[in-house]
Motif scaffolding. Structure first.
Motif: not given
Ligand code: S3P
Length: 434
Positions: A22-24, A26-28, A94-96, A164-169, A192-194, A312-315, A340-342
């Protein structure tokens, strides 16, 4: 409102390929849209969340053609997006909303970003505050969606330490940073995810990374590329847990993204004693891929290392099911973000586990779970319209002697539209009713 009804499974066997990450996905769409040239994406996730991103960029004048999981994006370049004629509806995603907040704050037109009931409750101050410091004009009632962005602002670069560790921010600020004057630095205290950093490089954009820090110089451009989206480890996690807790299981998940910023679930399950093997590891389009074989195991409770939490935040909803079937107590702390997830994933999972007779204690930033036997439920589990809650409790069925009923499973479509079909193909028994 759709529901799942589960019954006893057969021994879990077989090889399956779960849908694209899902993350990849969106970004694509985001990067392909602002690149120059034609970006071809295969393995795109046909879930409601990634489709919400895709439709929003179409609303901004990008020609995007999709046939199933193959997508062709006719990039409009860094300054080619058009003003949308109506608010962009990002559904549950939330990612969008967080990533697009960064990108749209830098455009020369106004925009409004909105979503469903769950998205409208999620905190956006975490992006509003740093973007405002860059010179963006972005606001929302009580810092929640709908977000109103006034365009035509020249953004300046920022040195920002993530609260907070957040790839979205982080990704939001990197996307804004593409348009800012000077170099934007983002400092992280946890990993956070890269995917944004990797994909920007795939589009030919220079990104500087050192441990705990990433920076980007504004003013460059992106060149279209080919993206093969690997299978989503977050969707795979449900089957990793299912096979670990079931009797006589031996399954393989094909071509899963095992990017080291996402593999916390494998580390945690292995610490609990799971039998998980990574086969045929290879690098494809900048991402690490592997087939994952999981066989039955006898799990034990652990104290989950806090450093693994962002990985492992989503798992965690699925991991809580593993903990329920483990011998002894599992303790999670340092995971306040789950609230504060879904949905509030600590409270909602705790309520569901209690209704299945699993002893647990809710902590401010985590949970304690005592492994045991699932009992006959007194009332259906409420998913609070959270896709990962629905799928996690469906997985519990592989160790339950009773039916499990889960209400409000419609949002499984946001991330994993063929979950039931794939689960049943390896031996689970889930019926979806309306
Ligand atoms: C995501 C980052 C995570 C994750 C979300 C997808 C992303 O959120 O929970 O489902 O694609 O960047 P946070 O970065 O806010 O933890």
């Amino acid at each position: 409102m759709a529901s799942f009804v589960t019954s006893k499974c057969r021994p879990l066997k077989g090889s399956i390929k779960v849908p694209g990450d899902k993350s990849i996905s969106h970004r694509s769409i985001m990067l392909g849209s602002i690149a120059t040239g034609i970006t071809k994406v295969s393995g795109f996730l046909q879930g409601e969340d990634s489709l919400a991103t895709l439709n929003s960029f179409k609303e901004m004048g990008v020609q995007i053609d999709r046939q199933g999981s193959n997508v062709i994006i006719n990039g409009v370049g860094m300054h080619g997006l058009k003003e949308p004629t109506k608010p962009l509806n990002l559904g549950n995603s939330g990612t969008s909303i967080r990533l697009m907040s960064g990108l749209l704050s830098a455009q020369n037109f106004d925009s409004e970003l909105c979503g469903d009931e769950s998205l409208s409750m999620r905190p956006m101050a975490r992006v509003i505050e740093p973007l405002s410091r860059m010179g963006a004009d972005i606001s929302g009632p009580d810092s929640k969606p709908p977000l109103t962005i006034k365009g035509g602002k020249k953004l300046s670069s920022l040195n920002y330490t993530l609260p907070v560790a957040s790839a979205q921010i982080k990704s939001c600020l990197l996307l804004a940073g593409l348009y800012a004057d000077g170099e934007t630095h983002v400092i992280e205290n946890g990993i956070s995810r890269d995917h944004t950093e990797r994909m920007l490089r795939g589009f030919g954009y220079k990104v500087n990374t050192s441990p705990g820090e990433v920076s980007i110089l504004g003013g460059g451009s992106l060149k279209a590329c080919i993206i093969e989206v690997p299978s989503d480890i977050s969707s795979s996690a449900f089957f990793m847990v299912a096979a670990s807790i079931a009797k006589e299981a031996d399954i393989t998940l094909l071509a899963v993204n095992v990017n080291p910023t996402r593999t916390g679930v494998i580390d945690i399950l292995r610490l609990m004693g799971a039998n998980i093997e990574l086969i045929n590891e290879r690098l494809e389009a900048g991402e690490l891929i592997a087939d994952i074989r999981i066989c039955s195991s006898k799990l034990k409770g652990i104290k989950i290392p806090e450093r693994l939490v962002p990985l492992a935040i989503d798992e965690f909803p699925a991991i809580f099911i593993a903990a329920s079937c483990a011998e002894g107590e599992t303790i999670l702390t340092g995971a306040k973000e789950l609230r504060v997830k879904e949905s509030d994933r600590i409270q909602v999972m705790a309520d569901g586990l209690s209704s299945l007779g699993i002893e647990n204690e809710v902590l401010d930033d985590g949970i304690k779970i005592v492994g045991g036997e699932f009992k006959e439920q007194l009332a259906p589990i409420k998913s609070h319209h959270d896709h990962r809650i629905s799928m996690s409790f469906a997985v519990a069925s592989v160790r339950s002697n009773f039916e499990i009923n889960i209400d409000g499973v419609d949002n499984v479509k946001t991330s994993f539209p063929n979950f039931v079909e794939l689960a049943n193909s390896i031996g689970m028994s889930i019926i979806e009713t309306n």
